[in-house]
Scaffold this active site. Structure first.
Site, short mmCIF file in Angstrom:
data_model
loop_
_atom_site.label_atom_id
_atom_site.label_comp_id
_atom_site.label_asym_id
_atom_site.label_seq_id
_atom_site.Cartn_x
_atom_site.Cartn_y
_atom_site.Cartn_z
N TRP A 34 10.89 -5.16 1.55
CA TRP A 34 10.05 -6.11 2.30
C TRP A 34 10.57 -7.53 2.18
O TRP A 34 10.57 -8.29 3.14
CB TRP A 34 8.59 -6.00 1.84
N ASP B 283 4.92 -13.76 -0.41
CA ASP B 283 4.30 -12.56 0.15
C ASP B 283 3.63 -11.85 -1.02
O ASP B 283 4.30 -11.33 -1.91
CB ASP B 283 5.39 -11.67 0.78
N LYS C 134 -3.61 -3.67 1.57
CA LYS C 134 -3.27 -3.21 0.23
C LYS C 134 -4.48 -3.38 -0.71
O LYS C 134 -5.07 -2.41 -1.14
CB LYS C 134 -2.08 -3.98 -0.32
N1 PMP Z 1 5.26 -7.00 2.25
C1 PMP Z 1 5.01 -6.08 1.29
C2 PMP Z 1 5.21 -6.48 -0.13
C3 PMP Z 1 4.56 -4.81 1.65
O1 PMP Z 1 4.31 -3.90 0.70
C4 PMP Z 1 4.37 -4.49 3.01
C5 PMP Z 1 3.83 -3.15 3.46
N2 PMP Z 1 4.15 -2.06 2.74
C6 PMP Z 1 4.67 -5.45 3.96
C7 PMP Z 1 5.09 -6.70 3.55
C8 PMP Z 1 4.50 -5.18 5.43
O2 PMP Z 1 3.15 -5.18 5.70
P1 PMP Z 1 2.52 -4.79 7.11
O3 PMP Z 1 2.56 -3.32 7.19
O4 PMP Z 1 1.13 -5.35 6.99
O5 PMP Z 1 3.33 -5.46 8.15
#
Ligand code: PMP
Length: 326
Positions: free
Chosen positions: A100, A167, A191
Site C-alpha cells: 500500500w 496512511d 478496517k
Molecule cells: N492502505 C492500507 C494500509 C491498506 O491496508 C489498504 C487496504 N487494504 C489501503 C490503503 C487501500 O484501501 P482502500 O481499499 O480503502 O482503497
C-alpha cells in the site's frame, strides 16, 4: 449469529454492539419514519449526527483545534491521489514499507517528483527501515503506519521537519496518536472504523490549500470538502452512521488508551505463542511487529494450507493471509 472469529484484514469485524445499535436506524432513523439509507444528508437530523460523530472522533484521538476532520467518498486508494494532488508541488518522499505504501508512492509519481526515501522491499517488507534522514526541502513525507499485508507497524509518532502525512488505514483508533505531529492522517473506514465506502481524513487546517493548480478537479481538493463540512455531495450516510456507533463504543469502553492496552495484551498472547512454538514462525522482526496484523508460517506451504483449512472448520475465518506473504 454463528460463532465465527473473523480475521479479515479488511473489511474487519466491527464491535457487535455498534452493529446492534445501527440496525434500528436502517428501519427508522431518529424517529423520522425514514431509513438512514434514505435520509436527506441536508436534513436537520442528519446534521445532528454529523456533529456528534465529528465531536466523538475528535475526543477519541484528542484532535487539537488546529486540525479538521473530513469524511470523503472512496477508499484510501483515492486518498493516495488526493494527497499528491493537494500537496505535491516540487518533491515528496515516501517510506516504502509495503504494497500500500508503494501504491501511494506510485500514484504520486504519476503526478510529479516523488521517491522512496527508504525501503524494506529487499526483505519482503518484513521490517521498518531505520537510519534515514528526512530532507528539509520536501513538500511532505508520507508513511504507512501499519502495513496490513506484511504485519509491520510504526508505533511511534515520527518527528518530521516537513509535513508528515500518514496512511493509518489499518491501525487508526487502535491506540492514541499525537495528532499534532501530523499534517494529515487518513484511512479507509473499513478496517477499524466502519463499513467500506468512506475515508476518514484528519488534516491541519492551515495546510488546506486554496491556491492549487487549475488542473486539480474541484472534487479532489480538500478545501472543497472541508468548506462543505463533508457534505459537498451526497455522502454514504450509512457508513458514517456506523462509524459514529463505533466511536460511541470506543468512548464507552475507555477510549483509545484502553484499546491500546487491550491490543497489546492480545498481541502479547499471540506473539508469545508464536515465539514459543516449534511449528509456527512469526514473519516480522520483533521490534516492528504490528498489533493489528500478524503473519506467521508453518514449516511448509502445504501445512499452511492445512492449518488455514482446519482453522476455518473450527470457526477461525480467513487465516490464510495475503498471497504475497501468507
Ligand atoms: N492502505 C492500507 C494500509 C491498506 O491496508 C489498504 C487496504 N487494504 C489501503 C490503503 C487501500 O484501501 P482502500 O481499499 O480503502 O482503497
Amino acid at each position: 449469529m454463528a460463532n465465527v472469529h473473523v480475521f479479515n484484514a479488511g473489511p474487519c469485524l466491527l464491535p457487535q454492539q455498534a452493529i446492534d445499535n445501527s440496525i434500528e436506524a436502517l428501519k427508522n432513523f431518529k424517529n423520522t419514519g425514514i431509513s438512514v439509507l434514505s435520509v436527506s444528508h441536508r436534513s436537520k437530523e442528519w446534521g445532528e449526527v454529523m456533529d456528534e460523530v465529528r465531536a466523538n472522533w475528535k475526543e477519541l484521538l484528542h484532535i487539537p483545534d488546529t486540525h479538521e476532520v473530513i469524511f470523503l467518498g472512496g477508499g484510501a486508494s483515492l486518498q493516495f491521489l488526493y494527497v499528491a494532488m493537494n500537496f505535491l508541488e516540487n518533491k515528496a518522499a515516501y517510506l516504502d514499507t509495503g504494497v500500500w505504501a508503494h501504491k501511494a508512492l506510485q500514484q504520486a509519481q504519476g503526478l510529479g517528483n516523488a521517491y522512496a526515501l527508504a525501503s524494506s522491499a529487499d526483505k519482503n517488507y518484513s521490517y521498518i527501515p531505520e537510519g534515514y534522514e528526512i530532507p528539509t526541502d520536501l513538500d511532505y513525507f508520507h508513511i504507512t503506519t501499519n502495513n496490513t499485508i506484511y504485519g509491520t507497524e510504526i508505533k511511534e509518532d515520527i518527528i518530521s521537519p516537513v509535513p508528515l502525512i500518514a496512511d493509518m488505514s489499518s491501525d487508526i483508533m487502535s491506540r492514541p496518536v499525537d495528532v499534532s505531529k501530523y499534517a494529515m492522517i487518513y484511512g479507509g473506514a473499513q478496517k477499524n472504523v466502519g463499513p467500506a465506502g468512506m475515508s476518514i481524513v484528519i488534516i491541519r487546517e492551515d495546510l488546506i490549500r486554496e491556491d492549487l493548480p487549475e488542473f486539480v478537479p474541484t472534487y479532489l481538493r480538500y478545501k472543497t470538502h472541508a468548506d462543505a463540512d463533508s457534505l459537498y455531495n451526497t455522502p454514504n450516510c450509512w457508513s458514517i452512521y456506523c462509524c459514529g456507533k463505533v466511536f460511541q463504543y470506543l468512548l464507552a469502553n475507555g477510549g483509545l488508551e484502553a484499546m491500546a492496552q487491550r491490543n497489546e495484551e492480545k498481541a502479547a498472547v499471540l506473539y508469545g505463542f508464536l515465539d514459543r512454538s516449534q511449528f509456527f514462525t512469526a514473519a516480522v522482526r520483533k521490534e516492528d511487529r504490528s498489533l493489528m496484523n500478524v503473519p506467521f508460517f508453518s514449516p511448509s506451504k502445504e501445512q499452511d494450507a492445512e492449518v488455514a483449512a482446519s482453522a476455518k472448520a473450527a470457526g477461525f475465518d480467513n487465516l490464510k493471509g495475503h498471497k504475497s506473504v501468507g
